[in-house]
Design a protein around this motif. Structure first.
Motif, PDB file in Angstrom:
ATOM      1  N   VAL A 282      14.420  12.426 -22.064  1.00 54.32           N
ATOM      2  CA  VAL A 282      13.459  13.022 -21.148  1.00 54.32           C
ATOM      3  C   VAL A 282      13.921  14.421 -20.764  1.00 54.32           C
ATOM      4  O   VAL A 282      15.046  14.606 -20.288  1.00 54.32           O
ATOM      5  CB  VAL A 282      13.301  12.159 -19.880  1.00 54.32           C
ATOM      6  N   VAL A 283      13.045  15.395 -20.982  1.00 49.18           N
ATOM      7  CA  VAL A 283      13.309  16.746 -20.508  1.00 49.18           C
ATOM      8  C   VAL A 283      12.972  16.835 -19.018  1.00 49.18           C
ATOM      9  O   VAL A 283      13.742  17.352 -18.216  1.00 49.18           O
ATOM     10  CB  VAL A 283      12.483  17.782 -21.293  1.00 49.18           C
ATOM     11  N   GLU A 284      11.789  16.309 -18.668  1.00 47.55           N
ATOM     12  CA  GLU A 284      11.339  16.337 -17.286  1.00 47.55           C
ATOM     13  C   GLU A 284      10.260  15.276 -17.126  1.00 47.55           C
ATOM     14  O   GLU A 284       9.479  15.016 -18.057  1.00 47.55           O
ATOM     15  CB  GLU A 284      10.787  17.719 -16.942  1.00 47.55           C
ATOM     16  N   GLN A 285      10.184  14.646 -15.960  1.00 51.75           N
ATOM     17  CA  GLN A 285       9.132  13.677 -15.678  1.00 51.75           C
ATOM     18  C   GLN A 285       8.762  13.767 -14.204  1.00 51.75           C
ATOM     19  O   GLN A 285       9.584  14.121 -13.361  1.00 51.75           O
ATOM     20  CB  GLN A 285       9.559  12.255 -16.040  1.00 51.75           C
ATOM     21  N   GLY A 286       7.491  13.451 -13.927  1.00 52.45           N
ATOM     22  CA  GLY A 286       7.035  13.499 -12.551  1.00 52.45           C
ATOM     23  C   GLY A 286       5.524  13.624 -12.498  1.00 52.45           C
ATOM     24  O   GLY A 286       4.838  13.561 -13.523  1.00 52.45           O
ATOM     25  N   GLU A 295       9.188  25.402 -13.933  1.00 49.55           N
ATOM     26  CA  GLU A 295       9.815  26.602 -14.478  1.00 49.55           C
ATOM     27  C   GLU A 295      10.896  26.260 -15.494  1.00 49.55           C
ATOM     28  O   GLU A 295      11.610  27.149 -15.972  1.00 49.55           O
ATOM     29  CB  GLU A 295      10.405  27.441 -13.342  1.00 49.55           C
ATOM     30  N   HIS A 296      11.049  24.961 -15.810  1.00 52.30           N
ATOM     31  CA  HIS A 296      12.004  24.574 -16.852  1.00 52.30           C
ATOM     32  C   HIS A 296      11.585  25.244 -18.160  1.00 52.30           C
ATOM     33  O   HIS A 296      10.417  25.184 -18.548  1.00 52.30           O
ATOM     34  CB  HIS A 296      11.997  23.054 -17.013  1.00 52.30           C
ATOM     35  N   PRO A 297      12.495  25.912 -18.873  1.00 53.04           N
ATOM     36  CA  PRO A 297      12.093  26.700 -20.046  1.00 53.04           C
ATOM     37  C   PRO A 297      11.397  25.888 -21.135  1.00 53.04           C
ATOM     38  O   PRO A 297      10.424  26.363 -21.730  1.00 53.04           O
ATOM     39  CB  PRO A 297      13.408  27.309 -20.548  1.00 53.04           C
ATOM     40  N   PHE A 302       6.333  24.272 -23.729  1.00 52.66           N
ATOM     41  CA  PHE A 302       5.525  23.258 -24.411  1.00 52.66           C
ATOM     42  C   PHE A 302       4.147  23.132 -23.776  1.00 52.66           C
ATOM     43  O   PHE A 302       3.128  23.074 -24.482  1.00 52.66           O
ATOM     44  CB  PHE A 302       6.245  21.906 -24.388  1.00 52.66           C
ATOM     45  N   LEU A 303       4.084  23.091 -22.452  1.00 55.77           N
ATOM     46  CA  LEU A 303       2.806  22.891 -21.788  1.00 55.77           C
ATOM     47  C   LEU A 303       1.907  24.123 -21.862  1.00 55.77           C
ATOM     48  O   LEU A 303       0.686  24.008 -21.714  1.00 55.77           O
ATOM     49  CB  LEU A 303       3.029  22.484 -20.327  1.00 55.77           C
ATOM     50  N   ALA A 304       2.492  25.283 -22.116  1.00 52.40           N
ATOM     51  CA  ALA A 304       1.692  26.499 -22.288  1.00 52.40           C
ATOM     52  C   ALA A 304       1.398  26.785 -23.758  1.00 52.40           C
ATOM     53  O   ALA A 304       0.595  27.666 -24.063  1.00 52.40           O
ATOM     54  CB  ALA A 304       2.416  27.687 -21.664  1.00 52.40           C
ATOM     55  N   GLY A 305       2.036  26.040 -24.672  1.00 51.18           N
ATOM     56  CA  GLY A 305       1.850  26.311 -26.098  1.00 51.18           C
ATOM     57  C   GLY A 305       2.376  27.673 -26.497  1.00 51.18           C
ATOM     58  O   GLY A 305       1.820  28.351 -27.364  1.00 51.18           O
TER      59      GLY A 305
END
Length: 314
Positions: A282-286, A295-297, A302-305
């Motif tokens: 997991v990079v991040e979850q929530g 702001e995680h790089p 990924f979420l901005a493509g």
């Protein structure tokens, strides 16, 4: 397994699919008037497209219990280490999405949840119960809590649409045909396929097959629904419509939905909770709002493509 169009070899169809090697003979569906069928047409498409860019805003109350937990799960296939100490929790009663690049272990997670794969190390819990620790009879009983929508619907090619949707009810309940007919026709209407029960799978478009698989996943009223890339292979408009359908049915029926995808627009449309995987961790979850503002790089890339960031073609 008998599903001729099943995408995942060895995986049972949704709703606790069949174990028998042969398929039952197709039966003619009870007739239903098309007047009851909801229309999925220009107005619905326009509404779905208008809402397509908005973040689904369902909030997760503090103290919400976890429906599913992965605790330090490792899984390798030969020298290929897929899950590398995965710690993941998915809240009860919400639409959660597991997202990430292709090949990062998303579909492997689904197979661990339903006990088709076991971790090499670590544990997987469903509603507080350790899946790898269950004896076979309790595992089979637990699977009845699940509905699963596979990538292409995993319909039986020799059965018409009505009998495909009715199959879990005939296999796992003692309901009579009149009660089965009421349930099947109601679910078909819910997904916009009322009056189409006589059609064979090869007469259906890709989007219709996914909606048929969704109807079949719902007939046993599962507590947890798992969707393996439901947006795979369909165009953006039908993807938007399917997302709206998932959100609408969840709003009506409740339950825990877990969606595997790499489609960011789908995540924006329907997710309450997001888990971003990369290289088996997991990079991040929530909550979805939290990750889309992250702001995680890696998360923001990924979420901005965005082509610039830690994720590359390597």
């Amino acid at each position: 397994m008998a599903a001729e169009e099943q995408e995942h070899s060895g995986s049972p169809p949704e709703g606790g699919g069949p174990e028998a090697a042969e398929q039952p003979t197709a039966k003619a569906p009870p007739t239903t008037g098309r007047s009851e069928e909801p229309m999925i047409g220009a107005a619905a498409i326009a509404e779905a497209l208008a809402a397509g860019g908005e973040l689904h805003a369902t909030e997760i109350a503090p103290g919400t219990p976890n429906a599913i937990e992965f605790r330090d799960v490792h899984k390798a296939f030969g020298s290929n280490r897929v899950l590398r100490g995965l710690n993941m929790s998915l809240p009860e009663g919400h639409i959660s999405m597991i997202i990430g690049p292709s090949g990062t272990g998303k579909s492997v997670c689904i197979k661990h949840i339903v006990g088709l794969l076991y971790p090499d190390a670590g544990d997987v819990l469903v509603q507080g119960v350790s899946v790898p620790s269950l004896p076979d009879d309790e595992l089979f009983a637990m699977r009845r809590r699940f509905g699963v929508l596979f990538q292409d619907g995993a319909l039986f090619g020799s059965l018409n649409l009505y009998d495909n949707v009715a199959f879990p009810l005939r296999q796992h309940t003692e309901k009579g045909e009149d009660e089965i007919a009421e349930i099947v026709n109601r679910r078909l209407r819910e997904v916009g396929l009322g009056g189409e029960g006589h059609k064979m799978p090869n007469e259906l478009s890709g989007g219709m097959r996914k909606r048929a698989g969704f109807a079949r996943a719902l007939v046993l009223e599962p507590q947890i629904l798992l969707f393996d890339e439901p947006d795979s292979g369909i165009d953006p408009v039908r993807t938007a419509l399917l997302c709206e359908l998932i959100k609408e049915v969840h709003s009506e029926n409740g339950g825990t939905y877990v969606v595997i995808t790499h489609d960011i627009l789908s995540a924006r449309r329907i997710a309450s909770y997001l888990v971003l995987l990369w290289q088996g961790k997991v990079v991040e979850q929530g909550p979805a709002q939290q990750l889309f503002a992250s702001e995680h790089p890696f998360t923001s890339q990924f979420l901005a493509g965005n082509p610039k960031g830690p994720l590359t073609m390597d």
